[in-house]
Design an enzyme around this catalytic site. Structure first.
Site, PDB file in Angstrom:
ATOM      1  N   ASP A  86       0.798  -1.228   0.000  1.00 48.53           N
ATOM      2  CA  ASP A  86       0.000   0.000   0.000  1.00 48.53           C
ATOM      3  C   ASP A  86       0.832   1.281   0.000  1.00 48.53           C
ATOM      4  OD1 ASP A  86       0.690  -0.886   2.654  1.00 48.53           O
ATOM      5  OD2 ASP A  86      -0.681   0.588   3.488  1.00 48.53           O
ATOM      6  N   GLU A 144      -0.735  -1.739   5.190  1.00 47.51           N
ATOM      7  CA  GLU A 144       0.163  -1.721   6.351  1.00 47.51           C
ATOM      8  C   GLU A 144       0.097  -0.382   7.061  1.00 47.51           C
ATOM      9  OE1 GLU A 144       3.204  -1.058   8.995  1.00 47.51           O
ATOM     10  OE2 GLU A 144       3.234   0.025   7.094  1.00 47.51           O
TER      11      GLU A 144
HETATM   12 NI    NI Z   1       6.492   1.142   5.423  1.00 47.29          NI
END
Ligand code: NI
Length: 401
Positions: A86, A144
């Site tokens: 991401d 994340e």
């Molecule tokens: Ni990172």
């Protein structure tokens, strides 16, 4: 002694142009959070071309797993390698040809490089299936950057089973580490990363008649100071923690005592018992100090990612391999970092290690940090990450830890 003795270098030289092309393409199409549909579609296409087995898509919305099965007779272990995919809500300012085509989204943490490296590792391992036994499970994770994070949901959807995973490894590029250097740390290596919202309820009134009010501004100021005694007076001096009041807001006008004040904190700790102590002390101090001033305080404590706690034997394996790949002076045991990382959820379930790969890029003497609009990855560092991770996986499968 290692059972993987040959030199990977010529194979890595061969795959690097593809790895860099993947990274640059992914960099142009950053996506945020769980909804990484274009990124996942690209990874799926690449995994199919590489020829890995048992591709599973749509795990935690856009996460994926795939298998590379060794053909060498030997133990039947399963090692999982993870890449996060991401990006961040940042308007990119990096002067590169492959700049984000999506204004307001940017791969400013290097997760594009993580995804490209894991695709490179898949290619490398597919060509070497006769050199290891057992199975490599490749895991591509969304989200994340935004708690509660994608790792937790992927675990809940069963990625650590079918086949049962024995150990987990992950890596992150590092803009403050030179190319050719690998950093690691046994035990706690990143912080528990928590947020707190404290709302102080006083009683508003005229600024010239304070005796008729309960001033939440003064109360909040005393709470802010009292909170600093937790690290100074309650914490074991050889342990560490951070309590930062990042926002303290109240009122609008010169001559009005407001009704409420709002405080926003970030709290970082390493050990679970320290986290519990700090959480309890913040609650006690905020409510007691408020009570002493005749006000009340409501404390909302939100636990973010837990601390990354690396297994000692798995970290020793990373260290041994990094010494071979980078040279002993470039395999560096580092201090714990205060940043947060949701790979910690995998490490709560299985032994493993998370390490850092040097990708420092300087521009006029400045290396822009992670999450900066000018952040960039020095792609020369990626080969070291690919070689280290590939060797760690093969050695774990053949020889264990
Ligand atoms: Ni990172």
């Amino acid at each position: 002694m290692s059972t993987v003795t040959d030199n990977l270098q010529s194979d890595i030289d061969e795959i690097m142009p593809g790895v860099i092309a993947d990274r640059r393409y992914l960099h142009t199409i950053p996506e945020i959070g769980m909804e990484l549909h274009d990124t996942a579609a690209y990874v799926l296409e690449r995994l199919k071309a590489i020829g890995v087995e048992d591709i599973k898509t749509g795990i935690a919305v856009t996460g994926m797993t795939a298998l590379v099965k060794g053909t060498k007779p030997g133990p039947d272990r399963v090692v999982m390698l993870r890449a996060d995919m991401d990006a961040l809500p940042i308007l990119e300012e990096t002067p590169v040809e492959f700049i984000s085509t999506r204004p307001g989204a940017m791969h400013a943490c290097g997760h594009d490089a993580h995804t490209a490296m894991l695709l490179g590792i898949a290619r490398l391992l597919m060509d070497r299936r006769d050199q290891f036994s057992g199975t490599v499970k490749l895991l591509f994770q969304p989200c994340e950057e935004i708690p509660p994070g994608g790792a937790k949901f992927m675990i809940e959807e069963g990625v650590l089973e079918h086949p049962h995973v024995d150990a987990v490894f992950g890596m992150h590029v590092s803009s403050d580490t030179p190319v050719g250097e690998i950093r690691f740390r046994p035990g706690a290596s990143s912080a528990n990363s928590d947020r707190v919202l404290i709302t102080v309820q006083g009683k508003g009134g005229h600024g010239a008649m304070p005796h008729e009010s309960i001033d939440p501004v003064i109360t909040a100021a005393h709470i802010a100071i009292a909170l600093q005694t937790i690290v100074a007076r309650n914490l074991d001096p050889v342990d560490s923690a951070v309590i930062t009041v990042g926002k303290l807001a109240a009122g609008e006008a010169n001559n009005v005592i407001p009704d409420t004040a709002e405080m926003k904190l970030t709290v970082r700790t390493f050990l679970p018992e320290t986290r519990a102590m700090v959480k309890e002390r913040i609650h006690t101090l905020a409510t007691s100090v408020a009570a002493a001033f005749g006000a009340t305080a409501n404390v909302e404590y939100s636990e973010g990612y837990p601390s990354v706690i690396n297994d000692v034997a798995c970290t020793a394996l990373v260290e041994a391999v990094a010494q071979e790949v980078c040279g002993p002076e470039h395999a560096v045991q580092e201090k714990a970092q205060m940043g947060g990382e949701d790979f910690s959820y995998f490490l709560q379930q299985r032994p493993g290690a998370f390490f850092y790969v040097g990708t420092r890029r300087e521009e006029n003497g400045i290396a822009w940090g992670h999450h900066h609009p000018r952040f960039d990855v020095n792609e020369d560092g990626l080969a070291y990450g690919i070689e280290t991770m590939s060797r760690v996986a093969m050695r774990y499968l053949n020889d264990g830890v």
